[in-house]
Scaffold this motif. Structure first.
Motif, short mmCIF file in Angstrom:
data_model
loop_
_atom_site.label_atom_id
_atom_site.label_comp_id
_atom_site.label_asym_id
_atom_site.label_seq_id
_atom_site.Cartn_x
_atom_site.Cartn_y
_atom_site.Cartn_z
N MET A 14 -37.74 -5.26 2.47
CA MET A 14 -38.28 -4.07 3.11
C MET A 14 -38.70 -3.04 2.07
SD MET A 14 -36.44 -1.42 5.77
CE MET A 14 -36.08 -2.77 6.91
N ALA A 15 -37.84 -2.80 1.08
CA ALA A 15 -38.16 -1.83 0.03
C ALA A 15 -39.40 -2.26 -0.75
CB ALA A 15 -36.97 -1.66 -0.91
N THR A 16 -39.48 -3.55 -1.05
CA THR A 16 -40.62 -4.07 -1.81
C THR A 16 -41.91 -3.96 -1.02
OG1 THR A 16 -39.17 -5.64 -2.96
CG2 THR A 16 -41.53 -6.10 -2.99
N VAL A 17 -41.86 -4.32 0.26
CA VAL A 17 -43.05 -4.28 1.11
C VAL A 17 -43.54 -2.84 1.29
CG1 VAL A 17 -43.87 -4.63 3.47
CG2 VAL A 17 -42.60 -6.44 2.29
N LEU A 18 -42.60 -1.90 1.53
CA LEU A 18 -42.99 -0.50 1.70
C LEU A 18 -43.64 0.05 0.43
CD1 LEU A 18 -39.87 0.90 3.60
CD2 LEU A 18 -42.21 0.78 4.48
#
Length: 416
Positions: free
Chosen positions: A320-324
């Motif tokens: 999630m952090a990477t995608v955001l």
């Protein structure tokens, strides 16, 4: 320095041309920053010698120094932008072929470093002319998609010159790996040779001399672009750069860290750039820019929480952090470059204007990479990510003020 001439509608062939140009510009950078350090280390080169390789990126930060020269000096017969794009592409091709002839070894390291600097200098100079070409040739409504292609193609070139080269080198050898790098550059060279610049572009180019001073004295809009580009770059680096180091310190296998990086690259290209282009066309450049920075801020919050969970970090939250961060990076990049091109297309020094904005972004990335790592080493990862969140909030507040100022001065136009 206002441009008085209107240019004819662009031909369809410009789309594949700019895609190939941006891919070819990303290849030398990926080669120098990712492939050469690994290849030369594998050949036995000392780490202290490899420490000089990051200096290869300096031309991209300093290209604003000679950008006016690119705007002011050109051959009327060849064309204002082709006069620089064609020789720079040939210089990159010559440097790559020289690498194939010399080989990668401890003995050839000084020569390889020199060739890498030469290719980087040529690519950075070509970028000045390519950005100006896009700003001058593409209609306002086409700029969001053109800038999505710019960001995505440059990333593709970086991956092609880095990980793809390493795979080719490991399986087929150096000569065939270099051939693989040469093909897209040769394709962009052929496309550039087959294109002719409109006469209107050459007439408009004679209306004044470009300079950095003309950009800086253009008023609040010029400074707004520089500040937004620099702050957004620092915000994104706070998520991407520190995130990978956190995973390594949490004892994640390097292969898994690489997979996370590839996932981020795919989302940047497909969702960040494509979605950013749609948002710019739908809402305008500054609102889309704010949405991108907001996404990066949410990523910083997620990474800050993950830093408190180490080493047992849940994979779902890491993704999630990477995608955001990736979506925010692609969206903000497309938006700020579109805003910059909308600004400079009404002027006669597009190369200099675009380079001032690009160099501000590159400078922000360079400063942030060193400072945030030093900060994390001193006070911890969580504090580093929280600084990234603070920068995201600061950037959004600053751009909100810029948007109000811009609306007060001129009517809204799509992508502006």
């Amino acid at each position: 320095m206002k441009a008085s001439s209107s240019f004819p509608r662009m031909p369809f062939r410009l789309w594949p041309l700019i895609a190939c140009l941006y891919v070819s510009q990303g290849i030398p950078f990926g080669l120098a920053m990712e492939a050469l350090p690994a290849s030369l280390r594998h050949a036995g080169t000392d780490l202290q010698a490899l420490a000089w390789l990051p200096l290869v990126g300096l031309p991209w930060v300093l290209k604003w120094l000679w950008a006016p020269w690119v705007d002011n000096h050109w051959s009327p017969r060849t064309g204002r932008r082709r006069s620089w794009i064609l020789p720079m592409q040939c210089l990159v091709l010559a440097a790559l072929l020289a690498v194939a002839l010399l080989g990668l070894s401890v003995q050839t390291m000084p020569w390889i470093l020199g060739l890498a600097v030469t290719a980087s200098l040529a690519s950075a100079t070509q970028d000045v002319a390519t950005d100006a070409l896009v700003a001058e040739q593409f209609a306002t409504e086409s700029l969001p998609m053109a800038n999505a292609i710019q960001v995505a193609s440059t990333m593709v070139g970086f991956f092609y010159g880095g990980p793809v080269f390493l795979m080719l080198y490991g399986t087929l050898g150096l000569s065939w790996a270099i051939v693989g790098l040469v093909l897209p550059i040769a394709a962009s060279l052929v496309l550039t040779l087959s294109w002719r610049e409109p006469q209107a572009l050459r007439v408009a180019a004679s209306t004044g001399k470009a300079s950095q001073w003309h950009f800086l004295r253009s008023g609040r809009n010029a400074w707004a672009l520089v500040v937004a580009a620099c702050l957004s770059a620092i915000t994104v680096v706070a998520c991407h750069g520190l995130g990978k180091l956190l995973l390594v310190d949490a004892q994640w296998p390097l292969a898994r860290v690489g997979q996370v990086g590839m996932l981020g690259g795919a989302f940047t290209i497909l969702v960040g750039c494509g979605g950013g282009a749609w948002l710019v066309r739908r809402f305008g450049a500054w609102p889309a820019f704010q949405l991108g920075i907001a996404s990066a801020g949410l990523s910083a919050v997620t990474w800050a929480w993950l830093a408190t969970q180490t080493p047992a970090m849940p994979m779902t939250a890491v993704v999630m952090a990477t995608v955001l961060a990736s979506i925010g990076s692609g969206c903000a990049s497309v938006a700020i470059m579109t805003a910059a091109m909308n600004f400079c297309r009404r002027r006669t020094q597009a190369g200099t204007d675009m380079t001032m904005v690009q160099s501000a972004r590159d400078l922000g990335e360079t400063m942030a990479s060193s400072f945030l790592i030093a900060l994390a080493a001193r006070v911890g990862y969580k504090e580093g990510f929280l600084l990234g969140l603070g920068l995201a909030v600061l950037t959004m507040l600053a751009t909100a003020w810029m948007m109000r100022s811009s609306r007060a001065k001129q009517p809204h136009a799509p992508g502006s």
